[in-house]
Scaffold this active site. Structure first.
Site, PDB file in Angstrom:
ATOM      1  N   ARG A 120       0.882  -1.182   0.000  1.00  0.00           N
ATOM      2  CA  ARG A 120       0.000   0.000   0.000  1.00  0.00           C
ATOM      3  C   ARG A 120       0.907   1.216   0.000  1.00  0.00           C
ATOM      4  NH1 ARG A 120      -5.361   1.352   3.464  1.00  0.00           N
ATOM      5  NH2 ARG A 120      -6.113  -0.028   1.832  1.00  0.00           N
ATOM      6  N   CYS A 146     -16.270   1.641   0.477  1.00  0.00           N
ATOM      7  CA  CYS A 146     -15.101   0.815   0.821  1.00  0.00           C
ATOM      8  C   CYS A 146     -14.699   0.984   2.280  1.00  0.00           C
ATOM      9  CB  CYS A 146     -13.939   1.127  -0.111  1.00  0.00           C
ATOM     10  SG  CYS A 146     -13.310   2.811   0.032  1.00  0.00           S
ATOM     11  N   ARG A 149     -13.562  -8.599   1.959  1.00  0.00           N
ATOM     12  CA  ARG A 149     -12.143  -8.371   1.680  1.00  0.00           C
ATOM     13  C   ARG A 149     -11.354  -9.634   2.031  1.00  0.00           C
ATOM     14  NH1 ARG A 149     -10.049  -3.273   1.582  1.00  0.00           N
ATOM     15  NH2 ARG A 149      -8.196  -4.378   0.860  1.00  0.00           N
ATOM     16  N   GLN A 185     -10.174  -4.017  -3.330  1.00  0.00           N
ATOM     17  CA  GLN A 185     -11.499  -3.603  -2.853  1.00  0.00           C
ATOM     18  C   GLN A 185     -12.585  -4.005  -3.857  1.00  0.00           C
ATOM     19  OE1 GLN A 185     -12.281  -1.920   0.201  1.00  0.00           O
ATOM     20  NE2 GLN A 185     -14.303  -2.628  -0.447  1.00  0.00           N
ATOM     21  N   ASP A 213     -17.167   7.180  -1.775  1.00  0.00           N
ATOM     22  CA  ASP A 213     -15.914   7.060  -1.012  1.00  0.00           C
ATOM     23  C   ASP A 213     -15.642   8.434  -0.402  1.00  0.00           C
ATOM     24  OD1 ASP A 213     -13.429   6.218  -0.052  1.00  0.00           O
ATOM     25  OD2 ASP A 213     -12.435   6.235  -2.001  1.00  0.00           O
ATOM     26  N   HIS A 247      -7.352   0.760  -6.457  1.00  0.00           N
ATOM     27  CA  HIS A 247      -7.549  -0.085  -5.269  1.00  0.00           C
ATOM     28  C   HIS A 247      -8.254  -1.380  -5.714  1.00  0.00           C
ATOM     29  CE1 HIS A 247      -7.851  -1.334  -1.247  1.00  0.00           C
ATOM     30  NE2 HIS A 247      -8.761  -0.517  -0.767  1.00  0.00           N
TER      31      HIS A 247
HETATM   32  N1  NVA Z   1      -9.883   6.683  -1.568  1.00  0.00           N
HETATM   33  C1  NVA Z   1      -9.519   6.253  -0.242  1.00  0.00           C
HETATM   34  C2  NVA Z   1      -9.768   4.781  -0.066  1.00  0.00           C
HETATM   35  C3  NVA Z   1      -9.462   4.236   1.296  1.00  0.00           C
HETATM   36  C4  NVA Z   1      -9.631   2.762   1.404  1.00  0.00           C
HETATM   37  C5  NVA Z   1      -8.067   6.600   0.033  1.00  0.00           C
HETATM   38  O1  NVA Z   1      -7.232   6.399  -0.861  1.00  0.00           O
HETATM   39  O2  NVA Z   1      -7.760   7.065   1.123  1.00  0.00           O
HETATM   40  N1   CP Z   2     -11.235  -0.166   2.400  1.00  0.00           N
HETATM   41  C1   CP Z   2      -9.972  -0.234   2.848  1.00  0.00           C
HETATM   42  O1   CP Z   2      -9.024  -0.490   2.095  1.00  0.00           O
HETATM   43  O2   CP Z   2      -9.845  -0.056   4.184  1.00  0.00           O
HETATM   44  P1   CP Z   2      -8.490   0.162   5.013  1.00  0.00           P
HETATM   45  O3   CP Z   2      -7.919   1.480   4.598  1.00  0.00           O
HETATM   46  O4   CP Z   2      -8.911   0.112   6.441  1.00  0.00           O
HETATM   47  O5   CP Z   2      -7.530  -0.968   4.672  1.00  0.00           O
END
Ligand code: NVA
Ligand code: CP
Length: 300
Positions: free
Chosen positions: A104, A259, A287, A134, A219, A131
């Site tokens: 990540r 998500c 997930r 997800q 989101d 992502h």
């Molecule tokens: N768009 C959000 C998704 C979090 C799972 C982010 O990147 O923070």
């Molecule tokens: N939806 C998602 O990826 O959640 P986290 O940021 O908690 O991993």
């Protein structure tokens, strides 16, 4: 055989993705029936996190435990990657030790570079651009509740962010119509949209976009790394909250997904995410099951 990575949904064929969703449903029922399935005994997943996570970390770590393997949590704070060791060297070294790596991070190019130097499969656990993990959970959740998503209408309300880009790829791979309702200045990436031109429409008006939809998704307005834009984004996204009134424009049996983490009162009203349309909690649980299917696919 060359290594398979999962950096975007486009790395798998539509048939492979369909197979993963079916397998995720199967693994979920096996687990709930107490059937122990341990195909990854003695296998190790390395998990590199440059951003926070609740669901992604816990689902991957739990998946490896269920499968009889092990997961190692690696953060920038306590690895040499955080002290400037290069991505290339980190990939070379880690991939000689572990069997699969999950990352990540911020720049999508970083995960592409890591994959180039890795001897083992690399999984995108969120970048600024995509992502994909997800989306496996989201597609599984839709199928469980409503059957095939092929030919359905899905509406994305809000930011043209990493999740929206993965929804655009999903429209291509799973064969649904995607409408995106984004405020001006917050459109998804033009190239990603252009590649899906037959399936995707960009609108400004959330009410028009949501009309007759089977699934409504949103989101956060400010993603990780955009915290300083929060105030400006709150202004830009006013009018883009998924409210009960908005959900009433969709089909009678429409579902709502998010998500998570969610900000009630910003991108979604509490009575939507906590209301009858919402399948957000199944989506979060999935997930785990969807990533088990992915790990099994990449490592078998
Ligand atoms: N768009 C959000 C998704 C979090 C799972 C982010 O990147 O923070
Ligand atoms: N939806 C998602 O990826 O959640 P986290 O940021 O908690 O991993």
């Amino acid at each position: 055989m060359s290594i398979r990575h999962f950096l975007t949904l486009m790395d798998l064929s539509p048939d492979e993705l369909e197979g993963l969703i079916q397998r995720a449903i199967e693994l979920k029922s096996m687990h709930k029936n107490g059937n122990r399935h341990t195909p990854l005994r003695n296998r190790v997943l390395g998990m590199i996190f440059e951003k926070s996570s609740t669901r992604t970390r816990v689902s991957f770590e739990t998946a490896m435990a269920h499968f009889g393997g092990h997961a190692i949590f690696l953060s920038l704070r306590d690895t040499q990657l955080g002290r400037g060791e290069t991505v290339e060297d980190s990939a070379r070294v880690l991939s000689r030790m572990v069997d699969v790596i999950m990352i990540r991070t911020f720049e999508h190019e970083k995960i592409e570079l890591f994959a180039e130097y890795s001897q083992v499969p690399v999984i995108n656990a969120l970048t600024d651009l995509y992502h994909p993990c997800q989306l496996l959970a989201d597609m599984q959740t839709y199928v469980e509740h409503r059957g095939s998503i092929r030919g359905r209408i899905v509406t994305w309300v809000g930011d043209g962010n990493n999740m929206s880009h993965s929804y655009i790829n999903a429209a291509r791979q799973f064969g649904f119509e995607l409408r995106l309702a984004c405020p001006k200045g917050y459109d998804p990436d033009a190239e990603i949209m252009a590649a899906a031109a037959d399936q995707v429409t960009l609108l400004r008006d959330p009410v028009a976009a949501v009309k007759d939809s089977d699934l409504v998704v949103t989101d956060v307005w400010a993603s990780m790394g955009q915290e300083e834009e929060q105030k400006a984004r709150e202004k830009a996204f006013a009018g883009y909250q998924v409210t009960a009134e908005l959900m009433q424009q969709a089909k009678d049996d429409a579902l709502f997904m998010h998500c998570l983490p969610a900000h009630r009162g910003e991108e979604v009203a509490a009575n939507v995410i906590d209301g009858p349309w919402s399948v957000a909690w199944d989506e979060a649980e999935n997930r785990l099951h969807a990533q088990k299917a992915l790990l099994e696919f990449l490592l078998s």
